[in-house]
Design a protein around this motif. Structure first.
Motif, PDB file in Angstrom:
ATOM      1  N   HIS A  46      52.224  51.890 -29.696  1.00 58.06           N
ATOM      2  CA  HIS A  46      51.723  50.590 -29.236  1.00 58.06           C
ATOM      3  C   HIS A  46      52.740  49.510 -29.607  1.00 58.06           C
ATOM      4  N   TYR A  48      52.403  46.891 -31.144  1.00 64.05           N
ATOM      5  CA  TYR A  48      52.213  46.262 -32.451  1.00 64.05           C
ATOM      6  C   TYR A  48      52.837  47.092 -33.581  1.00 64.05           C
ATOM      7  N   ASP A  62      50.513  49.231 -23.622  1.00 62.79           N
ATOM      8  CA  ASP A  62      49.219  48.680 -24.022  1.00 62.79           C
ATOM      9  C   ASP A  62      48.203  49.819 -24.031  1.00 62.79           C
ATOM     10  N   SER A  63      46.962  49.501 -24.337  1.00 62.66           N
ATOM     11  CA  SER A  63      45.967  50.568 -24.514  1.00 62.66           C
ATOM     12  C   SER A  63      45.736  51.360 -23.231  1.00 62.66           C
ATOM     13  N   PHE A  85      41.549  54.535 -33.252  1.00 63.17           N
ATOM     14  CA  PHE A  85      40.801  54.685 -31.994  1.00 63.17           C
ATOM     15  C   PHE A  85      41.727  55.095 -30.852  1.00 63.17           C
ATOM     16  N   MET A  86      43.000  54.739 -30.933  1.00 63.42           N
ATOM     17  CA  MET A  86      43.956  55.092 -29.878  1.00 63.42           C
ATOM     18  C   MET A  86      44.271  56.593 -29.944  1.00 63.42           C
ATOM     19  N   TYR A 134      34.949  48.037 -24.680  1.00 60.20           N
ATOM     20  CA  TYR A 134      36.393  47.865 -24.827  1.00 60.20           C
ATOM     21  C   TYR A 134      36.912  49.108 -25.562  1.00 60.20           C
ATOM     22  N   ASN A 136      38.840  49.541 -27.832  1.00 54.28           N
ATOM     23  CA  ASN A 136      38.977  49.361 -29.290  1.00 54.28           C
ATOM     24  C   ASN A 136      37.632  49.627 -29.973  1.00 54.28           C
ATOM     25  N   SER A 151      41.978  45.516 -22.028  1.00 53.02           N
ATOM     26  CA  SER A 151      42.163  44.102 -21.664  1.00 53.02           C
ATOM     27  C   SER A 151      42.866  43.972 -20.312  1.00 53.02           C
ATOM     28  N   HIS A 197      43.507  38.377 -34.060  1.00 52.27           N
ATOM     29  CA  HIS A 197      43.441  37.386 -32.982  1.00 52.27           C
ATOM     30  C   HIS A 197      42.529  36.215 -33.293  1.00 52.27           C
ATOM     31  N   HIS A 220      46.553  36.647 -25.872  1.00 55.34           N
ATOM     32  CA  HIS A 220      45.768  37.855 -25.619  1.00 55.34           C
ATOM     33  C   HIS A 220      44.294  37.453 -25.531  1.00 55.34           C
ATOM     34  N   GLU A 222      41.771  38.650 -26.741  1.00 55.95           N
ATOM     35  CA  GLU A 222      41.004  38.819 -27.988  1.00 55.95           C
ATOM     36  C   GLU A 222      41.004  37.533 -28.820  1.00 55.95           C
ATOM     37  N   SER A 236      46.801  41.326 -21.308  1.00 52.42           N
ATOM     38  CA  SER A 236      47.018  42.415 -22.271  1.00 52.42           C
ATOM     39  C   SER A 236      48.457  42.344 -22.769  1.00 52.42           C
ATOM     40  N   THR A 237      48.809  43.148 -23.748  1.00 52.77           N
ATOM     41  CA  THR A 237      50.180  43.093 -24.274  1.00 52.77           C
ATOM     42  C   THR A 237      51.218  43.364 -23.180  1.00 52.77           C
ATOM     43  N   MET A 290      47.770  48.397 -38.021  1.00 53.43           N
ATOM     44  CA  MET A 290      48.907  48.903 -37.247  1.00 53.43           C
ATOM     45  C   MET A 290      50.116  49.129 -38.150  1.00 53.43           C
TER      46      MET A 290
HETATM   47  P1  13P Z   1      46.329  45.899 -25.506  1.00 52.93           P
HETATM   48  O1  13P Z   1      47.686  46.372 -25.924  1.00 52.93           O
HETATM   49  O2  13P Z   1      45.648  46.892 -24.631  1.00 52.93           O
HETATM   50  O3  13P Z   1      46.418  44.541 -24.884  1.00 52.93           O
HETATM   51  O4  13P Z   1      45.436  45.795 -26.827  1.00 52.93           O
HETATM   52  C1  13P Z   1      45.736  44.945 -27.862  1.00 52.93           C
HETATM   53  C2  13P Z   1      45.177  45.383 -29.144  1.00 52.93           C
HETATM   54  O5  13P Z   1      44.633  44.646 -29.915  1.00 52.93           O
HETATM   55  C3  13P Z   1      45.297  46.767 -29.516  1.00 52.93           C
HETATM   56  O6  13P Z   1      44.773  46.957 -30.756  1.00 52.93           O
END
Ligand code: 13P
Ligand code: SF4
Length: 336
Positions: A46, A48, A62-63, A85-86, A134, A136, A151, A197, A220, A222, A236-237, A290
Motif C-alpha cells: 500500500h 502508506y 490503493d485498497s 485487513f488488507m 468499507y 477497512n 474509497s 485522517h 482522502h 476518510e 482514494s490514494t 502501517m
Molecule cells: P485507499 O488506499 O483505498 O484510498 O485507502 C486508504 C486507507 O486508509 C487504507 O488504510
C-alpha cells in the motif's frame, strides 16, 4: 482470525513478527528479489508503507487495486505489505496460497472501531437495510455485509442501488457522510473513523492555504467533513496520486497519510507536495499500524514464511461473497 500453533508462532504472537537477527552485511533489496524468485512470491504494497518497502514491491496501490491484484496473481505466496485487513482480504480471495504479513500487529483503528458482535446487534435492529462495508474492516464484519466497497468505488456502488434501498454504511462515518452528500442518500452510518485522517487541523490547513495560495488541497474521504469542504479534490490514494500528476497545478497540500508523498514526488519530481499538518505537536501524520512493517520484517517473513494469515473456512466463505460482488461491480464500472 489467526490460529497460532507452533512455538515460533506463539513467540511471534507477542511481537507480531519473527524476532530473529539479520546479518548486517546483507543487501536486503537483493535478498528480497532472490526470495521472490526462489519462492514464486509477489510483494503487494500500500502507498502508506515506508519508501523502502514501496521500492521493492511488485505492485503498489490503493485498497481496490490491491484486492484486484490479489484476486488475479499467479504467485504461490502473497507478501502483503499493508495492514491486517488488507492481507486478510488477499487470503479470503486465495485460500490455497500462503499470505504473509510482515508484522501481524499491523492493525487499523478504523477496522477496530467496528467489533463484529456489536455490529451484528446494530444490523439486527435494521433488518430492512442492505449492508455496505468499507474494505477497512475485519473478516467478521465482511461476513456480515452484502457489498464491500473502497474509497475509489463507494459512490459508484451506492449509485448503482435503487434510490429507495435502505443502506447501513460501516465502519467509516466520514467516508459514509461524504458518500451521503455526493449521492443525496441518507445511509445509516456506523460511528467509526480512522485515527490518521481525523487528526488534521483545519486551522493549520487554513493557515497553510493562506501561505501557499497557489497550492491545491487534495484530501482522502476518510478526512472529517470540514477538511473535505475545503478540498479542491477528494479521492482514494490512487486517485489523489493520478490527480497530482495530471492537474496543471505545481503544488499540493496532501491530506492523507504521509507515505503517499513518496510516489507523488517520484511521479512528479518538479512539483511541490506539502503534507497537511495534524492537530498535534509532533507534526507527523504517519499511520502507526502501517509503519509497523519494515524492510527487515518483510525480508524475515519471506525467508521464514511467517507470520501467515489464517482464518476459519466458514468465515472466509461468508466474507468472500460481498468482496466478489464488489470486484464484479468494479469490472462493470470499468475500474480495472
Ligand atoms: P485507499 O488506499 O483505498 O484510498 O485507502 C486508504 C486507507 O486508509 C487504507 O488504510
Ligand atoms: Fe487504518 Fe487509518 Fe491506518 Fe488506513 S491510515 S490503516 S484506515 S488507521
Amino acid at each position: 482470525m489467526n490460529v497460532y500453533n507452533t512455538v515460533e508462532e506463539i513467540k511471534m504472537n507477542k511481537t507480531g513478527y519473527m524476532d530473529v537477527e539479520i546479518d548486517p552485511s546483507l543487501d536486503l533489496f537483493e535478498e528480497i528479489e532472490k526470495l521472490k524468485k526462489e519462492k514464486n512470491a509477489v510483494v503487494l504494497a500500500h502507498y502508506y508503507q515506508e519508501p523502502d518497502i514501496q521500492d521493492v514491491a511488485d505492485y503498489i496501490g490503493d485498497s481496490l487495486g490491491l484486492a484486484q491484484q490479489a484476486a488475479k496473481t499467479e504467485a504461490d505466496i502473497i507478501v502483503f505489505a499493508g495492514v491486517h485487513f488488507m492481507a486478510e482480504t488477499a487470503k479470503i480471495l486465495n485460500p490455497r496460497k500462503q499470505v504473509l504479513l510482515p508484522d501481524l500487529n499491523a492493525g487499523c483503528s478504523l477496522s477496530d472501531s467496528c467489533p463484529p458482535p456489536m455490529f451484528q446487534r446494530f444490523k439486527e435492529q435494521h433488518p430492512d437495510h442492505l449492508v455496505i462495508s468499507y474494505i477497512n474492516c475485519s473478516v467478521g464484519i465482511k461476513a456480515l455485509s452484502d457489498i464491500i466497497c473502497t474509497s475509489s468505488n463507494a459512490k459508484l456502488i451506492v449509485d448503482s442501488l435503487p434510490a429507495d434501498q435502505k443502506i447501513i454504511f460501516a465502519p467509516d462515518k466520514n467516508l459514509g457522510g461524504y458518500i451521503n452528500k455526493t449521492t443525496g442518500r441518507n445511509m445509516l452510518l456506523w460511528n467509526g473513523a480512522c485515527m490518521v485522517h481525523e487528526i488534521f487541523s483545519l486551522e493549520k490547513i487554513t493557515r497553510l492555504k493562506e501561505r501557499h495560495p497557489e497550492a491545491k488541497l487534495i484530501a482522502h474521504p476518510e478526512c472529517e467533513e470540514p477538511v473535505l469542504r475545503l478540498a479542491d479534490f477528494i479521492g482514494s490514494t490512487t486517485q489523489l496520486l493520478d490527480y497530482s500528476e495530471k492537474d496543471s497545478s505545481n503544488s499540493f497540500i496532501v491530506a492523507t497519510e504521509a507515505g503517499i508523498l513518496h510516489q507523488m514526488m517520484q511521479n512528479s519530481p518538479n512539483k511541490t507536495f506539502i503534507a497537511a499538518p495534524p492537530d498535534n505537536a509532533c507534526a507527523c501524520n504517519d499511520c502507526p499500524h502501517m509503519k509497523l512493517n519494515t524492510l527487515e520484517k518483510l525480508y524475515i517473513c519471506m525467508k521464514y514464511g511467517k507470520p501467515e494469515i489464517k482464518m476459519e473456512e466458514s468465515l472466509r466463505l461468508a466474507a468472500k461473497k460481498p468482496i466478489d460482488r464488489m470486484l464484479e461491480l468494479s469490472r462493470q464500472f470499468g475500474l480495472v
